[in-house]
Design an enzyme around this catalytic site. Structure first.
Site, PDB file in Angstrom:
ATOM      1  N   ASN A 200      -6.696  -0.275   6.478  1.00  0.00           N
ATOM      2  CA  ASN A 200      -7.669   0.543   5.756  1.00  0.00           C
ATOM      3  C   ASN A 200      -9.036   0.094   6.244  1.00  0.00           C
ATOM      4  OD1 ASN A 200      -5.730   1.876   4.088  1.00  0.00           O
ATOM      5  ND2 ASN A 200      -5.573  -0.009   2.903  1.00  0.00           N
ATOM      6  N   GLU A 284      -2.963   7.818   2.291  1.00  0.00           N
ATOM      7  CA  GLU A 284      -3.700   7.135   1.226  1.00  0.00           C
ATOM      8  C   GLU A 284      -5.208   7.269   1.434  1.00  0.00           C
ATOM      9  OE1 GLU A 284      -1.894   3.182   1.236  1.00  0.00           O
ATOM     10  OE2 GLU A 284      -0.296   3.921  -0.071  1.00  0.00           O
ATOM     11  N   ARG A 317       0.663   4.246  12.925  1.00  0.00           N
ATOM     12  CA  ARG A 317       1.572   3.969  11.798  1.00  0.00           C
ATOM     13  C   ARG A 317       2.187   5.260  11.234  1.00  0.00           C
ATOM     14  NH1 ARG A 317      -0.600   1.273   7.301  1.00  0.00           N
ATOM     15  NH2 ARG A 317       1.161  -0.117   6.999  1.00  0.00           N
ATOM     16  N   ASP A 363       8.038   1.686   0.501  1.00  0.00           N
ATOM     17  CA  ASP A 363       6.951   0.758   0.732  1.00  0.00           C
ATOM     18  C   ASP A 363       7.325  -0.680   0.383  1.00  0.00           C
ATOM     19  OD1 ASP A 363       4.508  -0.287   1.254  1.00  0.00           O
ATOM     20  OD2 ASP A 363       3.490   0.561  -0.476  1.00  0.00           O
ATOM     21  N   GLU A 385       8.028  -2.181  11.360  1.00  0.00           N
ATOM     22  CA  GLU A 385       6.993  -2.896  10.600  1.00  0.00           C
ATOM     23  C   GLU A 385       7.604  -3.574   9.378  1.00  0.00           C
ATOM     24  OE1 GLU A 385       3.372  -0.721   9.582  1.00  0.00           O
ATOM     25  OE2 GLU A 385       3.058  -1.961   7.808  1.00  0.00           O
ATOM     26  N   GLU A 391       3.900  -8.715  -1.221  1.00  0.00           N
ATOM     27  CA  GLU A 391       3.289  -7.796  -2.185  1.00  0.00           C
ATOM     28  C   GLU A 391       4.212  -7.460  -3.357  1.00  0.00           C
ATOM     29  OE1 GLU A 391       1.908  -4.168  -0.421  1.00  0.00           O
ATOM     30  OE2 GLU A 391       1.261  -3.330  -2.334  1.00  0.00           O
TER      31      GLU A 391
HETATM   32  C1  BDP Z   1       1.021  -0.635   0.620  1.00  0.00           C
HETATM   33  C2  BDP Z   1      -0.095  -1.444   0.086  1.00  0.00           C
HETATM   34  C3  BDP Z   1      -1.442  -0.967   0.512  1.00  0.00           C
HETATM   35  C4  BDP Z   1      -1.455  -0.731   2.008  1.00  0.00           C
HETATM   36  C5  BDP Z   1      -0.359   0.217   2.379  1.00  0.00           C
HETATM   37  C6  BDP Z   1      -0.211   0.397   3.876  1.00  0.00           C
HETATM   38  O1  BDP Z   1      -0.016  -1.433  -1.330  1.00  0.00           O
HETATM   39  O2  BDP Z   1      -2.367  -1.940   0.126  1.00  0.00           O
HETATM   40  O3  BDP Z   1      -2.682  -0.243   2.419  1.00  0.00           O
HETATM   41  O4  BDP Z   1       0.872  -0.289   1.953  1.00  0.00           O
HETATM   42  O5  BDP Z   1       0.764  -0.139   4.424  1.00  0.00           O
HETATM   43  O6  BDP Z   1       2.138  -1.464   0.588  1.00  0.00           O
HETATM   44  O7  BDP Z   1      -1.001   1.055   4.512  1.00  0.00           O
END
Ligand code: BDP
Length: 677
Positions: A200, A284, A317, A363, A385, A391
């Site tokens: 990000n 996102e 990605r 995720d 990945e 997390e």
């Molecule tokens: C999620 C996370 C987020 C990441 C996103 C990602 O919560 O913080 O930005 O994946 O992989 O697991 O881009």
């Protein structure tokens, strides 16, 4: 600093005979050529031998044949057939009348030689003999990359081990010592690339590709370069607008293409061995090609074109989904998104584009099926990945050793090109003979003394590197190595710690969300239980629990159809209520609480039992660790003990929240009559 040396802790060899053998064999280190990496190799070996034997070897460039030595050199491709670009051989060459014994570390490249040196160090740390070496090694994966999710304000997205070692209050740190020490740790496991900023990409980070940061970046690249690690940057797809003064970031616009080509040229002028870009786009709230009615191939190829003249790579990605989806529309199942977006583009990506695919379709949950996208692309470079940072798996307060999970992913058979089309073969590129492939993972380190918050979480970082090098290594073997290197060679310690590590993923799973359903966590920070935390928001993360049952129907007939994204063999298994493995049942099926699992238990009883058992098992981890008091450095011991105590308490909270919720929803009593609050 507790645990700072991690697996490069060079404890002095206690066994006198062995120490003497190592000292004698390594009394001189000869490097045959003057390259940066050979110097690194020699320096690392000299330091290690010095610390372990008490005698630091001399490093020279001329070999005295009468003195036993370690020779580190490069042979070039032709002579070391089948070892690729990064392999090495490690051999003990017996001496003769005139000649002393010699250990030869010969790399295909100087990077290979560096890996060979670390291999020799590892053998000595493990107390192995080195007088009859016949080793031939080469990595299974070309790209073995670490992704930092570090921000320039010094924070780390999903970081659980302190602040960034790279950045501090809006810029790079001044002192690179810690970065160098990180490079050593990574290189010693075989990592050969790193992206150093969050996927990000915020305002300040967008500028990393401009002249403002060239000098600093080239210094960072040198630090990593000395350890054979290439530097990558995450980029903002809207950079042409954000920092380029253009009106558009449309990938087909000639001005935009020219702008990226110039950025690439500048970057390579400053950093000749720059790796390339990592991109999160149209996900996102990140910008991407969709804004301009273009697709991901257009977006990736734009950057690929800019980097290609310099040999750079675009890692694009596939974590792309609509994060504002409505649960009433079952056709938009989030689990289906990556496959739906990317399989139609198979074959359209430039040769220097690699798609980076998360292990599961959602995720990084504690349990997910393997992403069907791995079976859906045959003309595209791919990397797998993984998430080392914990997390959703206890945030490095809980011990959750992920190597066994990763092994399951790598061993999963997609049946894409018939039986044996496993994820490791797809990721490495071997199955379809792709030019690029490998493994990527989100790092778990920060500026904590021990790097990873929980000292035992170091094993995940180590294990990732080792698996990326050789995905055929077993979890047990990696575990043993890590323990011997990091905690010494006491057999009792080894038994206890390996049992803690190897059981930890299963234990964590047992007291958290059941049967593959995932997501029962507190929103945003994702720590701790909250069954409905994500149930009524639009992230696409549902369990559909009501008073009768639970689970997401992803079958082909009545459900979202996700099960149909797999090839016939896995698809039929997942689609079938009878054959779907218990641990993924609720990922694929919506069932009543009274549904009987393959284990013979009902779903509700399974939930109760695993949560009660999980709490006992978590307490057992602490008890097991406590038997090691006095055997391990005390500060290290206490730090782990305090984390295990927290885990064991927190597991009770998980148990109570989950069990109570399902008891109230279902109204079904626990068969064992235990108290449910
Ligand atoms: C999620 C996370 C987020 C990441 C996103 C990602 O919560 O913080 O930005 O994946 O992989 O697991 O881009």
């Amino acid at each position: 600093k507790i645990g700072y040396d991690a697996w490069l802790r060079y404890a002095s060899i206690e066994n006198g005979e062995l120490r003497e053998e190592y000292r004698a064999c390594c009394s001189v280190i000869v490097i045959t050529e003057q390259t940066k990496l050979l110097h690194t190799a020699a320096r690392e070996l000299a330091e290690a031998v010095g610390a372990m034997t008490g005698h630091k070897p001399e490093v020279t460039s001329v070999r005295d044949r009468q003195v036993p030595s370690v020779m580190i050199g490069i042979k070039g491709k032709g002579d070391t057939d089948g070892l690729g670009d990064e392999g090495y051989t490690l051999q003990t060459l017996e001496g003769g009348q005139e000649e002393a014994e010699c250990i030869a570390i010969i790399g295909v490249s100087d990077r290979g030689a560096l890996y060979g040196a670390f291999h020799l160090i590892r053998l000595m740390q493990m107390g192995e003999p080195i007088n009859k070496l016949q080793v031939k090694e080469s990595p299974a994966n070309g790209l073995r990359i670490i992704n930092q999710w570090d921000n320039m304000d010094g924070s780390i997205e999903r970081g659980y081990a302190g602040k960034s070692i790279f950045y501090d209050s809006g810029g790079f740190v001044k002192d690179f010592t810690r970065i160098r020490d990180y490079a050593r740790l990574l290189a010693s496991t075989g990592i050969n690339a790193i992206s150093i900023n969050n996927v990000n990409v915020h305002r300040e980070e967008t500028k990393l590709i401009t002249a403002e940061y060239e000098r600093t970046l080239s210094k960072v690249a040198d630090v990593f370069g000395a350890y054979g690690i290439k530097l990558f940057l995450s980029i903002n797809f809207a950079s042409p607008i954000a920092i380029g003064g253009l009106q558009t970031a449309d990938p087909l616009d000639p001005e935009v293409r020219k702008w990226w080509a110039e950025r690439a040229e500048d970057l390579y002028r400053a950093i000749p061995d720059f790796g390339g870009f990592l991109v999160k786009a149209d996900s996102e709230f990140r910008p991407g090609p969709f804004t301009y009615g273009r697709d991901h191939a257009d977006g990736a190829n734009l950057l690929a074109e800019a980097l290609a003249p310099h040999g750079g790579l675009v890692i694009w990605r596939c974590f792309v989904y609509n994060c504002l989806q409505d649960w009433r529309d079952r056709s938009t199942d989030r689990a289906k998104a990556a496959y739906d977006h990317f399989t139609p583009l198979d074959g359209r990506f430039a040769d220097n584009v690699i798609l980076q695919i998360k292990n599961g379709p959602m995720d990084f949950q504690v349990r997910e099926p393997v992403s069907p996208l791995f079976g859906g692309l045959s003309h595209t470079n791919q990397v797998l990945e993984l998430q080392i940072t914990q997390e959703y798996t206890g945030q490095q307060k809980h011990v959750c050793y992920l190597v066994p999970q990763w092994k399951e992913v790598l061993d999963f058979d997609t049946f894409a090109a018939g039986k044996g089309s496993t994820v490791d073969k797809i990721a490495s590129g071997a199955l379809y003979n792709r030019p690029y492939g490998g493994l990527a993972a989100v790092s778990n380190i920060g500026d904590d003394a021990c790097w990873t918050g929980h000292p035992l979480a170091q094993a995940n970082l180590y294990g990732y590197g080792r698996l990326a090098w050789n995905s055929a290594l077993s979890a047990e073997q990696i575990t043993t190595e890590w323990i011997r290197l990091s905690l010494g060679r006491d057999p009792v310690t080894e038994d206890v710690v390996s049992s803690i590590l190897l059981r930890s993923w299963g234990i964590y799973e047992s007291y958290t969300s059941p049967l593959g359903v995932g997501w029962m966590v507190n929103p945003n920070h994702h720590y701790g239980p909250n069954v409905d935390g994500y149930e009524y928001s639009k992230w696409g993360t549902y369990h559909f629990a009501d008073h009768q049952g639970i689970g997401v129907d992803r079958t082909i007939g009545t459900g979202t159809g996700y099960a149909g994204q797999y090839h016939t063999q896995p698809s039929e298994i997942y689609n079938s209520l009878e054959r779907c493995p218990d641990e993924l049942l609720l990922f694929f099926h919506h069932v009543p609480y009274t549904h009987v699992l393959q284990s013979g238990k009902t779903v509700i009883q399974h939930i109760y039992d695993t949560h009660f058992d999980g709490v006992d098992a978590a307490a057992g981890l602490l008890a097991a660790w406590q038997t090691l008091r006095g055997k391990i450095d005390n500060a290290y011991f206490e730090l782990v003990a305090s984390r295990l105590t927290e885990q064991s308490e927190h597991a009770k909270e998980w148990r109570d929240v989950i069990n109570t919720y399902f008891y109230r929803k279902s109204g079904i009593d626990d068969r064992q009559g235990r108290l449910i609050y």
